[in-house]
Design an enzyme around this catalytic site. Structure first.
Site, short mmCIF file in Angstrom:
data_model
loop_
_atom_site.label_atom_id
_atom_site.label_comp_id
_atom_site.label_asym_id
_atom_site.label_seq_id
_atom_site.Cartn_x
_atom_site.Cartn_y
_atom_site.Cartn_z
N ALA A 63 -0.05 -5.80 0.44
CA ALA A 63 -1.47 -5.96 0.73
C ALA A 63 -1.64 -6.17 2.23
O ALA A 63 -0.69 -6.56 2.92
CB ALA A 63 -2.00 -7.16 -0.03
N GLY A 102 2.27 -6.35 -2.53
CA GLY A 102 1.25 -5.49 -3.13
C GLY A 102 1.68 -4.04 -3.23
O GLY A 102 1.19 -3.30 -4.10
N GLU A 105 3.62 -4.03 -6.28
CA GLU A 105 2.68 -4.26 -7.39
C GLU A 105 1.92 -2.97 -7.73
O GLU A 105 1.66 -2.68 -8.89
CB GLU A 105 1.70 -5.39 -7.03
CG GLU A 105 2.38 -6.77 -7.05
CD GLU A 105 1.48 -7.87 -6.52
OE1 GLU A 105 0.99 -7.72 -5.39
OE2 GLU A 105 1.27 -8.87 -7.22
N GLU A 125 5.92 -12.62 -1.13
CA GLU A 125 4.70 -13.44 -0.98
C GLU A 125 5.00 -14.90 -0.71
O GLU A 125 4.30 -15.57 0.07
CB GLU A 125 3.82 -13.33 -2.23
CG GLU A 125 3.03 -12.03 -2.35
CD GLU A 125 3.79 -10.91 -3.03
OE1 GLU A 125 5.03 -11.00 -3.12
OE2 GLU A 125 3.15 -9.93 -3.45
#
Ligand code: 3H9
Length: 706
Positions: A63, A102, A105, A125
Site C-alpha cells: 500500500a 498490500g 495482499e 507491516e
C-alpha cells in the site's frame, strides 16, 4: 488515459500491468485503474482470464504509505480485492522481485499465483507498527495455515519463492521468463476450464494455541521488545477461523487501531527519515543538484585494524573487490585471521554458506604499496587515531589517486577539515564514520567539511546504498552527531546519576526498560572503558575544553577495569561470561568520587533516571540542529535509532520530544536547570519552538531542510 495501469490483450489473456514507479505502491490511481481494467476485461467476451503483473524491479512494495495519514480514497484496496475475488473470469497474479504488504495482499485476493524463482514475498507491516489491513491476516492463514501466517507476519521478513511454493502461497514457480510462464499458465486455465477460485471461500486448516503463540513471540522477542502491534496481529489471525466477512471486519477495526497508534506514527517517521537522510537537504550550503555518482567496484582500505577489517568485510559482503593496505605485516595477518573467523562464525550460524564465505574472503586481498591503489574507485583511510599519521596517509593518497576519486577518513575523533588540509584536493575528502562492528552496524555518518564537494557527497551516499546502511550527513564538529549527543548529553547524565546515588545496574535497567537495546554502562563495558577514555581525550583536545563528566569511567580505565575484555569494568564478568554482576568495589569507588565532589548521594527513582538521560539527549540534539551539525531533526532520529540503540518504536529522540510536547520538555529542562545548574541550560531552539507551540517536525518542514 490510464497512466499507472496498462491493459493489453494477448488472445484470451487480458494482461494488466501495474506501472507506478519507483516501487509500484498500490496508491489511489492504481486502485482506480485496476477496477477499470477488470471491468474492461469482463465486458470483452474474448478475454477469458486476467493476468496481473508489474513492470520495474518488483511486483509491489505494498500500500502507499504516504496515504496512511488520511482515510483511504475509494476504491480502497479491500474494494479492489472484493472486485477481483468476485470476478467472473479467473484472475492470476504473477510476481517478480518483491511482493510486500498490500502488494502481496492484492496477489492473495487473486484466484491463482505464480512467482518467479527469484521473487520474495512478505508482510512487513509490523515493522511500520501496523497489522496487514487488506485481508492479509485473513487470506494468508487460508492459504498457508494460521501458524505459518503468524510467523510470517510477526517476523516481517519476506520468504523465498520456493518457500512460498512449499507452503501453498503460490501455485507455480517460473524458472525463466515470468511473463511467458504466466501466459501459458493462463492459457492452461482456459483450456482446462478452470474458473475463479476465491481465497475467501477457503477455510483455515489449523488454529493457534497458546504454546504456538508464545513460541512465535519468543522467536521475535528482540525485535518486538516494548512493542504492542503483535497483540493486534494475534487477535486478527485468531479471527481467521471465523467466516471471512466477520474476520475481515475484525481485521479492519484492528488495522485502524494500529494505524492510529503512537508506535506506528513513530515507526513510519523512522521509515521516511531513513530515506530522507540519504539525500542532501535543500538547506545544505553545498550545491545540492543531483549528480550521477560513479559506479564503485573496487575499494581500498588503508589500515588493517579492527575497524579497517570490518570495513573490508562490509564491502566484500556487498560484492565489491577490496584491497587492504597496512605497512605492518603482523597487522595484515591478524586482519586476515579476523576476517576468516568472522566468516566462519556467519557460516556456523547458518547466515551464509561456506561457498559464499569463501567467495567473499577471496574478494579481499592485501596490497603492499600505496602505488597499487591508483585505480581504486574509493579509498578509506582507517589507520590509528593519530593526526600526523592520518595526514601523512591522506597526503600520499592524494598524490596517488586521480583528482576526482573520493578519499574518506574513518576518524571518529579528529577534525576532518584539519586532516583535509594535508591534501591538495580538500573537496574530495570527507569522513565515513563507521560504527563497530563496521560490517554489521546499520549507521554510516558522512562527515562533510566546508570544502567537501556535492560530487563527493553523492558518491558517499552511493557507498551507503551499496552497503545497505542508513546514511546521515554531519558537519565536521566535535563528536559529529551521535557521539556529541552521547558525550554531552546521554552518557554524561548517566555518570552524573551514578554520582548522585544511582547504581550502574539501576541506570542500565531503567534505560533498557525504556527500550534501549543496552544501558550506557553495559555499553561502556562492552566497547572497553579504555576505548572510551582514549576517544574522549582525543575529542576534548579538539575542543580545547575540559571533560568534567566522566570521572568514574576514566578512573575505571586507570584501575585496569576495562570492561568485559578484562572481566571487570562497571560490572564483574565471571569466567569470561557476558553476564554483568554488580560489584561492591565499583559502588565504593563511586561513593568516594561523589564525596570528593561534595555530592550528597540519595535514592533516585527510575523515572528520574530515564527523564534526565532522555531530556539531556533531546537538549543536546537541539544544539546539534541549532549549530547546523545535523540538517534535520529526523536525521538525528536516524542516527540514534540505527546506531545507538534508541528504541525505533519511539521514533528517535527528536520525534519522542515532539510526542512529549516541547512545552513539557522545556518545562522539565528548566526544572533540572534550576536544580542541577548551568549544564542543563535549555537550548534556545527548544525555547523558541515551545513558545511558538511548534515541534521539531515542523522545524524540519519549515527550515527548508527538505
Ligand atoms: C501495507 O501494505 C499496508 C496494507 O497491509 C494495508 C493497506 C490498507 N509506499 O526504500 P527505497 C518509497 S504497508 C509509498 O529507497 P529500495 C520510498 O519512500 C506497506 N512509498 O528503495 C522512497 O521514496 P523517496 C508494506 C514507498 O530499493 C522510494 O519509494 N510495505 C513505499 O532501497 C524508494 O524506496 C513495506 O513496508 C510504499 N509502500 O527499497 C515496504 N515503499 O525516493 C516498504 C517505498 O521519495 N518499502 N516507498 O525517498 C521497502 O521496504 C523498500 O522501499 C523496498 C525498496 C524494499 C520496497
Amino acid at each position: 488515459m490510464a497512466r499507472n495501469v496498462k491493459f493489453d490483450e494477448l488472445g484470451p489473456v487480458g494482461l494488466v500491468s501495474i506501472d507506478n514507479p519507483p516501487v509500484n505502491a498500490i496508491s489511489h490511481p492504481v486502485r482506480l485503474e485496476l477496477i477499470d481494467a477488470i471491468e474492461r476485461a469482463e465486458k470483452n467476451s474474448s478475454i477469458k482470464v486476467l493476468l496481473i503483473m508489474s513492470s520495474g524491479e518488483r511486483f509491489s512494495a505494498g500500500a502507499d504509505i504516504t496515504e496512511f495519514d488520511r482515510p483511504q480514497d475509494e476504491p480502497s484496496l479491500q474494494q479492489v480485492q472484493a472486485r477481483i475475488e468476485s470476478s467472473l473470469i479467473p484472475v492470476v497474479a504473477a510476481i517478480h522481485g518483491l511482493a510486500l504488504g498490500g502488494g502481496l495482499e492484492l496477489a492473495m485476493a487473486c484466484h491463482y499465483r505464480l512467482a518467479h524463482k527469484g521473487a520474495k514475498l512478505g508482510m512487513p507491516e509490523i515493522t511500520l507498527g501496523i497489522i496487514p489491513g487488506a485481508g492479509g491476516t485473513q487470506r494468508l492463514p487460508r492459504l498457508v495455515g494460521a501458524r505459518a501466517a503468524l510467523n510470517m507476519i510477526l517476523s516481517g521478513t519476506p520468504i523465498s519463492a520456493q518457500e512460498a511454493k512449499a507452503n501453498g502461497l503460490v501455485d507455480e514457480l517460473a524458472e525463466d521468463n515470468l511473463r511467458d510462464a504466466a501466459v501459458s499458465f493462463c492459457e492452461r486455465l482456459v483450456h482446462e476450464g478452470l474458473g475463479p477460485r476465491p481465497t475467501c471461500n477457503r477455510t483455515v486448516i489449523d488454529g493457534l494455541d497458546e504454546a504456538e503463540i508464545a513460541s512465535a513471540l519468543r522467536t521475535q522477542a528482540r525485535a518486538l521488545k516494548g512493542r504492542t502491534t503483535q497483540n493486534l496481529v494475534i487477535e486478527a489471525i485468531q479471527a481467521s477461523g471465523l467466516p471471512f466477512s466477520q474476520g475481515i471486519a475484525i481485521e479492519t477495526a484492528l488495522a485502524q487501531k494500529s494505524l492510529a497508534s503512537r508506535e506506528s506514527l513513530a515507526l513510519r517517521h523512522v521509515f521516511f527519515a531513513e530515506r530522507k537522510s540519504g539525500r542532501l537537504s535543500a538547506a545544505s550550503s553545498v550545491d545540492a543538484k543531483p549528480t550521477q555518482p560513479p559506479a564503485i567496484q573496487r575499494v581500498v582500505v588503508i589500515g588493517a585494524g579492527t575497524m579497517g577489517s570490518g570495513i573490508a568485510i562490509a564491502f566484500a559482503d556487498a560484492g565489491l573487490e577490496v584491497l587492504v593496505n597496512d605497512n605492518d605485516p603482523a597487522a595484515l595477518s591478524r586482519s586476515g585471521e579476523f576476517i576468516r573467523l568472522t566468516y566462519a562464525s556467519s557460516v556456523r550460524r547458518s547466515r551464509i554458506t561456506q561457498s559464499v564465505a569463501d567467495e567473499r574472503i577471496r574478494r579481499i586481498r592485501n596490497v603492499d604499496t600505496l602505488a597499487e591503489v591508483a585505480d581504486a574507485d574509493l579509498v578509506i583511510e582507517a589507520v590509528f587515531e593519530d593526526p600526523e599519521l592520518k595526514k601523512d596517509v591522506l597526503s600520499k593518497l592524494d598524490s596517488a589517486l586521480p583528482a576526482q576519486r573520493l578519499i574518506a577518513t574513518n576518524t571518529s575523533t579528529l577534525s576532518v577539515t584539519e586532516l583535509a588540509r594535508a591534501t591538495a584536493h580538500p573537496e574530495r575528502i570527507l569522513g565515513l564514520h563507521f560504527f563497530v562492528p563496521a560490517h554489521a552496524s546499520k549507521l554510516l555518518e558522512i562527515v562533510r567539511t566546508d570544502h567537501t564537494s556535492s560530487e563527493s557527497l553523492s558518491t558517499a551516499f552511493r557507498v551507503a546504498r551499496v552497503l545497505k546502511k542508513s546514511a546521515v550527513v554531519s558537519r565536521d564538529a566535535f563528536g559529529f552527531i551521535g557521539n556529541r549527543m552521547m558525550l554531552d548529553g546521554y552518557f554524561r547524565e548517566a555518570e552524573q546519576l551514578l554520582l548522585e546515588g544511582a547504581t550502574p545496574s539501576q541506570v542500565d535497567t531503567a534505560l533498557e526498560n525504556f527500550g534501549f537495546a543496552m544501558g550506557p554502562q553495559r555499553v561502556s563495558d562492552l566497547g572497553g572503558n579504555d576505548v572510551g577514555t582514549k576517544a574522549r581525550v582525543q575529542l576534548f583536545k579538539r575542543e580545547s575544553r575540559p571533560d568534567p563528566y566522566f570521572a568514574i569511567a576514566d578512573r575505571l580505565t586507570e584501575m585496569g577495569r576495562l570492561g568485559q575484555k578484562t572481566g571487570r569494568g562497571f560490572y564483574c564478568y565471571e569466567d569470561g561470561s557476558h553476564e554483568a554482576a554488580s560489584d561492591p568495589e565499583v559502588i565504593e569507588l563511586i561513593e568516594k568520587l561523589a564525596a570528593d565532589r561534595s555530592i550528597r548521594r540519595r535514592e533516585i527513582n527510575d523515572q528520574e533516571i530515564v527523564e534526565r538521560c532522555i531530556l539531556s539527549l533531546i537538549n543536546v540534539g537541539a544544539m546539534v540542529l541549532e549549530e547546523g551539525i545535523a540538517a534535520r531533526a529526523s536525521d538525528i532520529d536516524v542516527v540514534w535509532t540505527s546506531g545507538y540503540g534508541f528504541p525505533r518504536h519511539l521514533g528517535g529522540p527528536m520525534f519522542y520530544a515532539d510526542t512529549l510536547g516541547l512545552s513539557h520538555v522545556l518545562q522539565r529542562i528548566r526544572h533540572y536547570h534550576e536544580k542541577l545548574g548551568h549544564y542543563w541550560r535549555p537550548t534556545p531552539t527548544i525555547e523558541r519552538l515551545a513558545s511558538a507551540g511548534s515541534s521539531f517536525e515542523r522545524w524540519d518542514n519549515t527550515a527548508g531542510s527538505q
